[in-house]
Design a protein around this motif. Structure first.
Motif, PDB file in Angstrom:
ATOM      1  N   ASP A 142      61.539   0.892  77.341  1.00 15.13           N
ATOM      2  CA  ASP A 142      60.347   0.045  77.393  1.00 15.13           C
ATOM      3  C   ASP A 142      59.258   0.694  78.246  1.00 15.13           C
ATOM      4  O   ASP A 142      58.086   0.773  77.853  1.00 15.13           O
ATOM      5  CB  ASP A 142      60.697  -1.321  77.985  1.00 15.13           C
ATOM      6  N   HIS A 143      59.650   1.149  79.418  1.00 18.39           N
ATOM      7  CA  HIS A 143      58.684   1.721  80.354  1.00 18.39           C
ATOM      8  C   HIS A 143      58.106   3.027  79.816  1.00 18.39           C
ATOM      9  O   HIS A 143      56.893   3.277  79.902  1.00 18.39           O
ATOM     10  CB  HIS A 143      59.360   1.969  81.711  1.00 18.39           C
ATOM     11  N   ALA A 144      58.972   3.883  79.232  1.00 19.36           N
ATOM     12  CA  ALA A 144      58.505   5.159  78.689  1.00 19.36           C
ATOM     13  C   ALA A 144      57.526   4.939  77.537  1.00 19.36           C
ATOM     14  O   ALA A 144      56.520   5.654  77.400  1.00 19.36           O
ATOM     15  CB  ALA A 144      59.700   5.987  78.229  1.00 19.36           C
ATOM     16  N   ARG A 145      57.822   3.945  76.697  1.00 22.44           N
ATOM     17  CA  ARG A 145      56.940   3.647  75.570  1.00 22.44           C
ATOM     18  C   ARG A 145      55.586   3.129  76.073  1.00 22.44           C
ATOM     19  O   ARG A 145      54.530   3.517  75.563  1.00 22.44           O
ATOM     20  CB  ARG A 145      57.601   2.617  74.650  1.00 22.44           C
ATOM     21  N   ALA A 146      55.603   2.290  77.091  1.00 24.05           N
ATOM     22  CA  ALA A 146      54.368   1.700  77.611  1.00 24.05           C
ATOM     23  C   ALA A 146      53.483   2.740  78.277  1.00 24.05           C
ATOM     24  O   ALA A 146      52.256   2.645  78.228  1.00 24.05           O
ATOM     25  CB  ALA A 146      54.704   0.591  78.611  1.00 24.05           C
ATOM     26  N   HIS A 147      54.094   3.749  78.904  1.00 20.85           N
ATOM     27  CA  HIS A 147      53.321   4.726  79.664  1.00 20.85           C
ATOM     28  C   HIS A 147      53.216   6.074  78.955  1.00 20.85           C
ATOM     29  O   HIS A 147      52.778   7.052  79.547  1.00 20.85           O
ATOM     30  CB  HIS A 147      53.952   4.923  81.054  1.00 20.85           C
ATOM     31  N   ARG A 148      53.622   6.071  77.645  1.00 19.36           N
ATOM     32  CA  ARG A 148      53.524   7.286  76.835  1.00 19.36           C
ATOM     33  C   ARG A 148      54.166   8.491  77.531  1.00 19.36           C
ATOM     34  O   ARG A 148      53.587   9.573  77.638  1.00 19.36           O
ATOM     35  CB  ARG A 148      52.065   7.586  76.506  1.00 19.36           C
ATOM     36  N   VAL A 149      55.357   8.288  78.005  1.00 18.68           N
ATOM     37  CA  VAL A 149      56.099   9.347  78.692  1.00 18.68           C
ATOM     38  C   VAL A 149      56.643  10.321  77.663  1.00 18.68           C
ATOM     39  O   VAL A 149      57.283   9.909  76.686  1.00 18.68           O
ATOM     40  CB  VAL A 149      57.252   8.744  79.535  1.00 18.68           C
ATOM     41  N   ARG A 150      56.384  11.597  77.869  1.00 15.24           N
ATOM     42  CA  ARG A 150      56.875  12.611  76.932  1.00 15.24           C
ATOM     43  C   ARG A 150      58.195  13.228  77.386  1.00 15.24           C
ATOM     44  O   ARG A 150      58.987  13.676  76.565  1.00 15.24           O
ATOM     45  CB  ARG A 150      55.815  13.716  76.764  1.00 15.24           C
ATOM     46  N   VAL A 151      58.429  13.283  78.706  1.00 13.59           N
ATOM     47  CA  VAL A 151      59.696  13.809  79.232  1.00 13.59           C
ATOM     48  C   VAL A 151      60.324  12.717  80.098  1.00 13.59           C
ATOM     49  O   VAL A 151      59.831  12.404  81.178  1.00 13.59           O
ATOM     50  CB  VAL A 151      59.498  15.090  80.057  1.00 13.59           C
ATOM     51  N   VAL A 152      61.416  12.127  79.584  1.00 12.78           N
ATOM     52  CA  VAL A 152      62.135  11.084  80.310  1.00 12.78           C
ATOM     53  C   VAL A 152      63.233  11.747  81.140  1.00 12.78           C
ATOM     54  O   VAL A 152      64.121  12.400  80.591  1.00 12.78           O
ATOM     55  CB  VAL A 152      62.754  10.054  79.348  1.00 12.78           C
ATOM     56  N   VAL A 153      63.140  11.616  82.482  1.00 17.04           N
ATOM     57  CA  VAL A 153      64.119  12.224  83.390  1.00 17.04           C
ATOM     58  C   VAL A 153      64.878  11.108  84.089  1.00 17.04           C
ATOM     59  O   VAL A 153      64.265  10.235  84.721  1.00 17.04           O
ATOM     60  CB  VAL A 153      63.432  13.123  84.434  1.00 17.04           C
ATOM     61  N   ILE A 154      66.190  11.114  83.956  1.00 18.07           N
ATOM     62  CA  ILE A 154      67.027  10.098  84.603  1.00 18.07           C
ATOM     63  C   ILE A 154      67.891  10.774  85.664  1.00 18.07           C
ATOM     64  O   ILE A 154      68.627  11.724  85.369  1.00 18.07           O
ATOM     65  CB  ILE A 154      67.925   9.379  83.571  1.00 18.07           C
ATOM     66  N   LEU A 155      67.770  10.278  86.898  1.00 17.99           N
ATOM     67  CA  LEU A 155      68.633  10.744  87.985  1.00 17.99           C
ATOM     68  C   LEU A 155      69.855   9.852  88.013  1.00 17.99           C
ATOM     69  O   LEU A 155      69.764   8.656  88.305  1.00 17.99           O
ATOM     70  CB  LEU A 155      67.890  10.686  89.320  1.00 17.99           C
ATOM     71  N   THR A 156      70.989  10.437  87.714  1.00 24.15           N
ATOM     72  CA  THR A 156      72.230   9.666  87.604  1.00 24.15           C
ATOM     73  C   THR A 156      73.424  10.527  87.956  1.00 24.15           C
ATOM     74  O   THR A 156      73.418  11.740  87.749  1.00 24.15           O
ATOM     75  CB  THR A 156      72.404   9.119  86.179  1.00 24.15           C
ATOM     76  N   LYS A 157      74.452   9.902  88.498  1.00 22.91           N
ATOM     77  CA  LYS A 157      75.723  10.589  88.743  1.00 22.91           C
ATOM     78  C   LYS A 157      76.717  10.360  87.616  1.00 22.91           C
ATOM     79  O   LYS A 157      77.818  10.904  87.642  1.00 22.91           O
ATOM     80  CB  LYS A 157      76.333  10.099  90.074  1.00 22.91           C
ATOM     81  N   ASP A 158      76.333   9.547  86.656  1.00 19.39           N
ATOM     82  CA  ASP A 158      77.230   9.223  85.536  1.00 19.39           C
ATOM     83  C   ASP A 158      77.421  10.457  84.664  1.00 19.39           C
ATOM     84  O   ASP A 158      76.460  11.039  84.153  1.00 19.39           O
ATOM     85  CB  ASP A 158      76.630   8.086  84.708  1.00 19.39           C
ATOM     86  N   ALA A 159      78.657  10.883  84.486  1.00 22.37           N
ATOM     87  CA  ALA A 159      78.948  12.088  83.693  1.00 22.37           C
ATOM     88  C   ALA A 159      79.817  11.777  82.480  1.00 22.37           C
ATOM     89  O   ALA A 159      80.333  12.687  81.835  1.00 22.37           O
ATOM     90  CB  ALA A 159      79.638  13.134  84.575  1.00 22.37           C
ATOM     91  N   LYS A 160      79.965  10.471  82.151  1.00 20.02           N
ATOM     92  CA  LYS A 160      80.822  10.111  81.021  1.00 20.02           C
ATOM     93  C   LYS A 160      80.159  10.529  79.709  1.00 20.02           C
ATOM     94  O   LYS A 160      78.947  10.741  79.635  1.00 20.02           O
ATOM     95  CB  LYS A 160      81.098   8.602  81.023  1.00 20.02           C
ATOM     96  N   ASN A 161      80.979  10.618  78.652  1.00 15.13           N
ATOM     97  CA  ASN A 161      80.445  11.107  77.374  1.00 15.13           C
ATOM     98  C   ASN A 161      79.676  10.038  76.595  1.00 15.13           C
ATOM     99  O   ASN A 161      79.373  10.238  75.426  1.00 15.13           O
ATOM    100  CB  ASN A 161      81.556  11.694  76.504  1.00 15.13           C
ATOM    101  N   ASP A 162      79.378   8.896  77.256  1.00 12.22           N
ATOM    102  CA  ASP A 162      78.436   7.968  76.625  1.00 12.22           C
ATOM    103  C   ASP A 162      77.033   8.177  77.196  1.00 12.22           C
ATOM    104  O   ASP A 162      76.113   7.422  76.913  1.00 12.22           O
ATOM    105  CB  ASP A 162      78.880   6.505  76.803  1.00 12.22           C
ATOM    106  N   TRP A 163      76.883   9.226  77.983  1.00 10.26           N
ATOM    107  CA  TRP A 163      75.572   9.690  78.441  1.00 10.26           C
ATOM    108  C   TRP A 163      75.354  11.163  78.078  1.00 10.26           C
ATOM    109  O   TRP A 163      74.296  11.548  77.629  1.00 10.26           O
ATOM    110  CB  TRP A 163      75.425   9.525  79.960  1.00 10.26           C
ATOM    111  N   ARG A 164      76.369  11.944  78.281  1.00  7.77           N
ATOM    112  CA  ARG A 164      76.249  13.383  78.040  1.00  7.77           C
ATOM    113  C   ARG A 164      77.057  13.790  76.812  1.00  7.77           C
ATOM    114  O   ARG A 164      77.969  13.088  76.377  1.00  7.77           O
ATOM    115  CB  ARG A 164      76.731  14.179  79.268  1.00  7.77           C
ATOM    116  N   MET A 165      76.732  14.961  76.299  1.00  2.91           N
ATOM    117  CA  MET A 165      77.430  15.513  75.135  1.00  2.91           C
ATOM    118  C   MET A 165      78.901  15.701  75.472  1.00  2.91           C
ATOM    119  O   MET A 165      79.245  16.258  76.514  1.00  2.91           O
ATOM    120  CB  MET A 165      76.795  16.856  74.772  1.00  2.91           C
ATOM    121  N   ALA A 166      79.775  15.232  74.605  1.00  2.00           N
ATOM    122  CA  ALA A 166      81.214  15.374  74.841  1.00  2.00           C
ATOM    123  C   ALA A 166      81.645  16.816  74.581  1.00  2.00           C
ATOM    124  O   ALA A 166      81.007  17.554  73.832  1.00  2.00           O
ATOM    125  CB  ALA A 166      82.002  14.423  73.945  1.00  2.00           C
ATOM    126  N   GLY A 167      82.766  17.195  75.190  1.00  2.00           N
ATOM    127  CA  GLY A 167      83.264  18.554  74.991  1.00  2.00           C
ATOM    128  C   GLY A 167      82.466  19.544  75.810  1.00  2.00           C
ATOM    129  O   GLY A 167      81.507  19.207  76.504  1.00  2.00           O
TER     130      GLY A 167
END
Length: 643
Positions: free
Chosen positions: A248-273
């Motif tokens: 929602d926020h990226a769409r409203a502010h026309r963000v072209r590069v979305v950067v998320i600071l997260t410690k989550d490393a599960k494969n429902d965020w990152r590419m598996a394998g």
């Protein structure tokens, strides 16, 4: 119902809508080289079209690091993207819940308890197994000692880590204040919550990220005030709510590069394998796993973002290092080194030798304290007649400087006038200098004392402290100072000694540390043609025969002072420096003052210098009367040539 924030969002223009319609899912084939990734992300973050979003896991990690390291991160954000950082509402909501529950401290206590339990349970098992030497160990006793020390170190570590909790409230407050200032404005989170269950069921069934790994999270149960069990939620949809807010926020502010600071490393965020690094032929290069392709596709399709970047604290630290500000604290916290491999037997033996050495040093320090000494002589330092004689020979002016002397003298020069330089003479320093270095240092100190008041003070301090050093060290130092007093650079006996610290050395003529040095000076006198009025091997006490005029009208007039068959008085002394009137002026010349002056001028042991002759309380003398110049007073030595 709350008005949906999306209703007021700026809509993409026609070209952007066309790009959205043409977007397609693309599956990555390679991971990106770490260096290239860091360079690319660094440039992207500095672009005005990028935006950074912090999830709860990253905020919780920020609470764990020190205020100094955290401030480095905050400063970096302000410098790099001051108005392009946001904390979604869901991140704040979860941060609130974790803070109320003190989740970090609860988790820490549990982890430390597991470590302590493992250490305690392992000890008895290892003790039994180590009943015989394993893997080349020198003995079973050594194995058991190492096991005991290691497990004890674990318990020391957990005890220290537990003290971190003292600063929790301060750390949490700083992070919460930061999150409040960066909170997303106008979030439509309640609209998402009203439909989240249906959306999550549809997405999770097809394993569409993010959050499908959390679909089996169990409800957390607690007790109410009456003790009844109550369900307080499971947060199985938290990642999805967070992601919807970001879009929602990226769409409203026309963000072209979305950067998320997260410690989550599960494969429902990152590419598996694990994908190979593009261009890497031997598999040795380190790569960065891309975000899950469905997340990148959704960011492009629904928010017109060109790129999605996921950064944990370690990858972020690589980016931060490229800046000009000092971020060493943050980097150290974010990039812990890998655990080293088990120690080799050679390393264990080296540590055992080091422990033995430290124990010997501890025992030596105790013995030194018991003997009122600074330390004990280093192993191998002996001060026999032959060793001292050889060392004296090796400290001639034309001999090579002993190893370690230049480095030690540099330390002394830096410390002159600012600290007690005698304290630099430690057991380690003495071991490095050896007997030759100690004698050379003593001799050179006497020479330096002639023109430098700081060296003069240091030399006097060393002479005064000689008896606080162990025997061999003190003997070599005494030899160095005595040699500087009586010998020239070629080890020839001086006709006129240097009197700078002579009186301090004379006070120790009967000590054991002086025996060998005195013998070396005596040997030099056997080949000298001319020797001083006194050398340390001469019999003591030494007497001055003072003669006065016996005529009644001049019964107190000084006429002669005889020492070792030399009359030191001259009726007419042409050199004003040696006239009695110049030295004493209007002060009455008593026998004690006269002996003090003679001992100083001719380098005689004042404490062992007495007087014989008529006893009076003072002497008269002519204004031109004086003492002979020290350079004109000597004894004929055994080596003098006979005419």
């Amino acid at each position: 119902m709350l008005r949906r924030a999306s209703a007021s969002l700026r809509r993409p223009n026609g070209r952007q809508r066309q790009n959205n319609r043409d977007a397609s899912l693309s599956l990555p084939l390679d991971s990106e080289d770490t260096l290239k990734f860091t360079q690319r992300v660094d440039a992207a973050l500095r672009s005005q079209e990028s935006f950074v979003y912090l999830d709860t896991s990253f905020l919780m990690w920020l609470i764990k690091i020190s205020p100094a390291s955290r401030d480095e991160f905050f400063q970096w954000l302000d410098d790099t993207l001051p108005s392009r950082v946001a904390v979604p509402t869901w991140s704040l909501h979860e941060l609130y819940r974790h803070n109320v529950e003190k989740r970090i401290m609860v988790d820490l206590d549990e982890q430390l308890a597991r470590l302590n339990k493992t250490a305690e349970q392992s000890f008895s098992t290892l003790w039994t197994l180590f009943d015989e030497p394993l893997n080349g160990a020198s003995s079973a006793a050594q194995q058991r000692e190492q096991a005991r020390d290691t497990l004890r170190a674990v318990r020391t570590l957990t005890d220290r880590a537990s003290n971190w909790k003292v600063g929790y409230e301060r750390n949490a407050r700083e992070v919460i204040e930061f999150a409040n200032r960066r909170a997303v404005k106008g979030s439509d989170i309640f609209h998402h919550l009203s439909t989240i269950e249906m959306l999550a069921d549809a997405r999770f069934t097809g394993r569409v990220p993010p959050g499908f790994q959390d679909k089996r999270k169990k409800d957390v149960e607690s007790e109410d005030v009456l003790g009844a069990d109550v369900v307080v939620g499971s947060n199985r949809w938290g990642d999805l709510v967070f992601w919807q807010e970001v879009l929602d926020h990226a769409r409203a502010h026309r963000v072209r590069v979305v950067v998320i600071l997260t410690k989550d490393a599960k494969n429902d965020w990152r590419m598996a394998g694990k994908l190979a690094v593009h261009g890497d032929t031997d598999g040795s290069a380190v790569g960065v796993q891309p975000p899950h392709p469905m997340l990148s596709f959704e960011a492009t399709r629904t928010a017109s973002a060109q790129e999605l970047v996921l950064l944990d604290q370690s990858r972020l630290a690589d980016v931060m290092k490229r800046g000009l500000k000092d971020v060493t604290g943050f980097v150290a916290a974010a990039q812990p080194p890998s655990l080293p491999p088990p120690k080799t037997e050679a390393e264990l033996r080296s540590e055992a030798r080091e422990r033995q050495k430290r124990e010997q040093e501890r025992v030596a320090e105790g013995a030194a304290r018991a003997s009122n000494l600074r330390f004990l002589d280093p192993t191998g330092l002996t001060a026999s007649d032959g060793v001292v004689q050889r060392a004296l020979y090796e400290t001639r002016a034309d001999a090579a400087a002993p190893p370690g002397l230049a480095e030690f003298e540099t330390k002394v020069r830096k410390a002159l006038g600012s600290q007690d330089v005698v304290d630099l003479l430690t057991s380690e320093a003495v071991a490095n200098l050896g007997g030759v270095g100690l004698i050379a240092f003593g001799r050179r100190s006497i020479v330096s004392a002639t023109d430098d008041v700081r060296w003069a003070a240091l030399t006097a301090d060393i002479a005064s402290a000689l008896e606080t050093f162990p025997r061999a060290t003190a003997t070599f130092l005494y030899m160095g100072l005595l040699a500087g007093t009586y010998l020239d650079g070629k080890n020839k006996l001086l006709r006129t000694p240097n009197g700078h610290v002579a009186q301090k050395l004379f006070l120790m003529l009967d000590r054991d540390i002086a025996r060998v040095p005195i013998e070396q000076i005596r040997k030099k006198s056997t080949s000298a043609a001319q020797i001083p009025l006194f050398i340390p091997s001469d019999p003591l006490p030494l007497f001055a025969e003072i003669k006065i005029d016996t005529e009644l009208d001049q019964s107190r007039a000084l006429r002669a002072v005889w020492i070792n068959d030399h009359n030191l008085i001259i009726d007419v002394q042409s050199d004003p420096r040696f006239r009695l009137a110049r030295r004493f002026g209007s002060i009455p010349l008593t026998p004690e003052l006269l002996l003090d002056h003679i001992a100083e001028l001719y380098v005689l042991p004042r404490r062992q210098l007495g007087s014989v002759g008529t006893t009076v309380d003072g002497y008269n003398y002519d204004e031109h009367m004086g003492l002979r110049a020290p350079t004109d007073v000597w004894r004929n030595g055994p080596g003098e040539k006979k005419s």
